[in-house]
Design a protein around this motif. Structure first.
Motif, short mmCIF file in Angstrom:
data_model
loop_
_atom_site.label_atom_id
_atom_site.label_comp_id
_atom_site.label_asym_id
_atom_site.label_seq_id
_atom_site.Cartn_x
_atom_site.Cartn_y
_atom_site.Cartn_z
N ARG A 11 -8.46 -3.94 -4.57
CA ARG A 11 -7.47 -3.39 -3.79
C ARG A 11 -8.09 -2.80 -2.43
O ARG A 11 -6.90 -3.08 -1.56
N THR A 13 -3.46 5.20 1.69
CA THR A 13 -2.42 5.03 0.37
C THR A 13 -3.14 5.17 -0.44
O THR A 13 -3.33 6.42 -2.06
N HIS A 65 -2.89 0.32 4.09
CA HIS A 65 -3.50 0.51 2.79
C HIS A 65 -3.91 1.28 1.93
O HIS A 65 -4.32 1.70 0.86
#
Length: 130
Positions: A129, A8, A5
């Motif tokens: 995030r 990305t 993640h």
């Protein structure tokens, strides 16, 4: 921080950052060469304008899905950008003062440090995030 993640998000950020940085450098060049501004002031102004544009891409693609409200996210983004700006201007001023490096090359070099710092701040503290 060491996850698929995170990779990305960093890849998305790198794509956007490269385009925004090209704009930043072009604006810096215009402000210095055509506008007659001092190099450090022009670097600061170009940085702030480019980072404001970067925020739109940050919300819509890099860190999509954030629960942070638009306005408060922009405030946090600007705080992080100011941290990046301080790093950028301090290193940029030092490089153009104490090395023979061209001002555009110096700006590219210092962007690596400030860019990664701002990415981590936004990923962890602002958009939450990571």
């Amino acid at each position: 921080m060491l996850s698929r993640h995170a990779a990305t998000l960093l890849a998305r950020n790198t794509i956007v950052s490269c385009g925004i940085f090209a704009f930043d450098i072009a604006l810096l060049w215009v402000l210095v060469e055509w506008g007659g501004m001092g190099k450090v002031a022009a670097a600061a102004l170009a940085f702030v304008i480019a980072n404001s544009i970067h925020y739109g891409f940050g919300r819509s693609w890099i860190f999509r899905g954030t629960e942070r409200a638009f306005a408060s996210g922009y405030v946090y983004f600007l705080i992080n950008a100011w941290i990046g700006l301080i790093i950028t201007i301090a290193l940029f001023a030092a490089m153009i003062r104490w090395t023979p490096v061209n001002y555009l090359v110096a700006r590219v070099l210092v962007s690596i440090v400030s860019g990664l710092t701002v990415f981590v701040l936004n990923a962890v503290l602002n958009f939450r995030r990571l």
